[in-house]
Write a protein that holds these residues in place. Structure first.
Motif, mmCIF file in Angstrom:
data_model
loop_
_atom_site.group_PDB
_atom_site.id
_atom_site.type_symbol
_atom_site.label_atom_id
_atom_site.label_comp_id
_atom_site.label_asym_id
_atom_site.label_seq_id
_atom_site.Cartn_x
_atom_site.Cartn_y
_atom_site.Cartn_z
ATOM 1 N N MET A 246 49.186 48.047 35.906
ATOM 2 C CA MET A 246 49.908 46.826 36.084
ATOM 3 C C MET A 246 49.248 45.795 35.174
ATOM 4 S SD MET A 246 50.238 44.362 39.487
ATOM 5 C CE MET A 246 49.726 45.675 40.501
ATOM 6 N N VAL A 247 50.071 45.051 34.471
ATOM 7 C CA VAL A 247 49.592 43.952 33.638
ATOM 8 C C VAL A 247 50.358 42.713 34.071
ATOM 9 C CG1 VAL A 247 49.286 43.092 31.292
ATOM 10 C CG2 VAL A 247 49.199 45.548 31.720
ATOM 11 N N GLN A 248 49.616 41.660 34.408
ATOM 12 C CA GLN A 248 50.259 40.444 34.899
ATOM 13 C C GLN A 248 49.752 39.239 34.124
ATOM 14 O OE1 GLN A 248 48.740 41.014 38.932
ATOM 15 N NE2 GLN A 248 50.847 40.878 39.653
ATOM 16 N N LEU A 249 50.656 38.300 33.887
ATOM 17 C CA LEU A 249 50.289 37.010 33.322
ATOM 18 C C LEU A 249 50.183 36.032 34.473
ATOM 19 C CD1 LEU A 249 49.794 35.167 30.894
ATOM 20 C CD2 LEU A 249 52.259 34.807 30.775
ATOM 21 N N GLU B 109 45.407 26.765 38.181
ATOM 22 C CA GLU B 109 45.873 25.417 38.513
ATOM 23 C C GLU B 109 45.731 24.453 37.347
ATOM 24 O OE1 GLU B 109 44.255 23.867 42.137
ATOM 25 O OE2 GLU B 109 44.785 25.667 43.264
ATOM 26 N N ASN B 110 44.729 24.684 36.491
ATOM 27 C CA ASN B 110 44.524 23.799 35.339
ATOM 28 C C ASN B 110 45.380 24.179 34.135
ATOM 29 O OD1 ASN B 110 43.297 26.082 34.314
ATOM 30 N ND2 ASN B 110 41.273 25.178 34.101
ATOM 31 N N GLY B 111 46.246 25.170 34.304
ATOM 32 C CA GLY B 111 47.146 25.587 33.229
ATOM 33 C C GLY B 111 46.616 26.715 32.359
ATOM 34 N N GLU B 112 45.357 27.111 32.572
ATOM 35 C CA GLU B 112 44.795 28.200 31.785
ATOM 36 C C GLU B 112 45.543 29.489 32.088
ATOM 37 O OE1 GLU B 112 40.508 30.407 30.952
ATOM 38 O OE2 GLU B 112 40.753 29.160 32.729
ATOM 39 N N ARG B 113 45.888 30.247 31.041
ATOM 40 C CA ARG B 113 46.595 31.504 31.216
ATOM 41 C C ARG B 113 45.591 32.638 31.347
ATOM 42 N NH1 ARG B 113 51.066 31.594 26.663
ATOM 43 N NH2 ARG B 113 52.384 32.651 28.154
ATOM 44 N N LEU B 114 45.829 33.521 32.303
ATOM 45 C CA LEU B 114 44.954 34.655 32.573
ATOM 46 C C LEU B 114 45.776 35.934 32.530
ATOM 47 C CD1 LEU B 114 43.434 33.035 35.764
ATOM 48 C CD2 LEU B 114 42.392 33.028 33.506
ATOM 49 N N VAL B 115 45.201 36.997 32.026
ATOM 50 C CA VAL B 115 45.861 38.297 32.010
ATOM 51 C C VAL B 115 45.077 39.222 32.920
ATOM 52 C CG1 VAL B 115 46.583 40.258 30.591
ATOM 53 C CG2 VAL B 115 46.702 37.936 29.661
ATOM 54 N N ARG B 116 45.757 39.801 33.906
ATOM 55 C CA ARG B 116 45.127 40.718 34.856
ATOM 56 C C ARG B 116 45.576 42.138 34.554
ATOM 57 N NH1 ARG B 116 46.672 39.799 40.854
ATOM 58 N NH2 ARG B 116 45.055 38.228 40.754
ATOM 59 N N PHE B 117 44.603 43.014 34.372
ATOM 60 C CA PHE B 117 44.861 44.444 34.274
ATOM 61 C C PHE B 117 44.406 45.040 35.595
ATOM 62 C CE2 PHE B 117 44.480 43.204 29.889
ATOM 63 C CZ PHE B 117 45.413 43.984 29.232
ATOM 64 N N ALA B 118 45.265 45.776 36.261
ATOM 65 C CA ALA B 118 44.920 46.368 37.545
ATOM 66 C C ALA B 118 45.661 47.690 37.688
ATOM 67 C CB ALA B 118 45.309 45.426 38.680
ATOM 68 N N TYR B 119 45.282 48.436 38.692
ATOM 69 C CA TYR B 119 46.037 49.639 39.053
ATOM 70 C C TYR B 119 46.495 49.473 40.483
ATOM 71 C CZ TYR B 119 41.739 51.200 41.356
ATOM 72 O OH TYR B 119 40.638 51.291 42.161
ATOM 73 N N THR C 266 47.640 51.190 44.333
ATOM 74 C CA THR C 266 47.680 52.303 45.289
ATOM 75 C C THR C 266 48.684 51.853 46.338
ATOM 76 O OG1 THR C 266 45.802 51.384 46.500
ATOM 77 C CG2 THR C 266 45.306 53.088 44.898
ATOM 78 N N GLY C 267 49.834 52.444 46.308
ATOM 79 C CA GLY C 267 50.910 51.970 47.177
ATOM 80 C C GLY C 267 51.386 50.619 46.675
ATOM 81 N N ASP C 268 51.390 49.636 47.539
ATOM 82 C CA ASP C 268 51.844 48.297 47.151
ATOM 83 C C ASP C 268 50.694 47.333 46.890
ATOM 84 O OD1 ASP C 268 54.520 49.007 47.379
ATOM 85 O OD2 ASP C 268 54.584 48.499 49.517
ATOM 86 N N SER C 269 49.462 47.830 46.899
ATOM 87 C CA SER C 269 48.303 46.961 46.745
ATOM 88 C C SER C 269 47.722 47.071 45.340
ATOM 89 C CB SER C 269 47.217 47.336 47.750
ATOM 90 O OG SER C 269 47.697 47.199 49.066
ATOM 91 N N ALA C 270 47.489 45.923 44.708
ATOM 92 C CA ALA C 270 46.835 45.906 43.400
ATOM 93 C C ALA C 270 45.332 46.087 43.606
ATOM 94 C CB ALA C 270 47.116 44.594 42.688
ATOM 95 N N ARG C 271 44.742 46.900 42.787
ATOM 96 C CA ARG C 271 43.297 47.157 42.842
ATOM 97 C C ARG C 271 42.687 46.777 41.513
ATOM 98 N NH1 ARG C 271 42.884 47.940 48.192
ATOM 99 N NH2 ARG C 271 44.273 49.578 48.880
ATOM 100 N N ARG C 272 41.540 46.140 41.575
ATOM 101 C CA ARG C 272 40.842 45.803 40.339
ATOM 102 C C ARG C 272 39.778 46.853 40.059
ATOM 103 N NH1 ARG C 272 38.797 39.901 40.945
ATOM 104 N NH2 ARG C 272 38.457 40.552 43.083
#
Length: 55
Positions: free
Chosen positions: A1-4, A8-18, A20-26
């Motif tokens: 999963m890749v999410q943008l 709160e301060n407007g900084e953009r972050l990219v999360r890479f996760a996998y 298991t079921g419906d839960s994102a894991r880091r």
């Protein structure tokens, strides 16, 4: 999963996760060449994420 994400301060972050079921894991994420090819195609539908990954 890749999410943008946006902080709160407007900084953009990219999360890479996998998931298991419906839960994102880091944790460590290893991408195969075919994963990168698929991600490139999917980024065409997510221009904000594509732009954020370009830096």
């Amino acid at each position: 999963m890749v999410q943008l994400l946006e902080a709160e301060n407007g900084e953009r972050l990219v999360r890479f996760a996998y998931t298991t079921g419906d839960s994102a894991r880091r944790g460590p994420v290893t991408l195969r060449a075919k994963d990168l090819q698929r991600m490139q195609k999917l980024l065409e539908r997510a221009p904000g994420l594509k732009d954020a990954l370009r830096g």
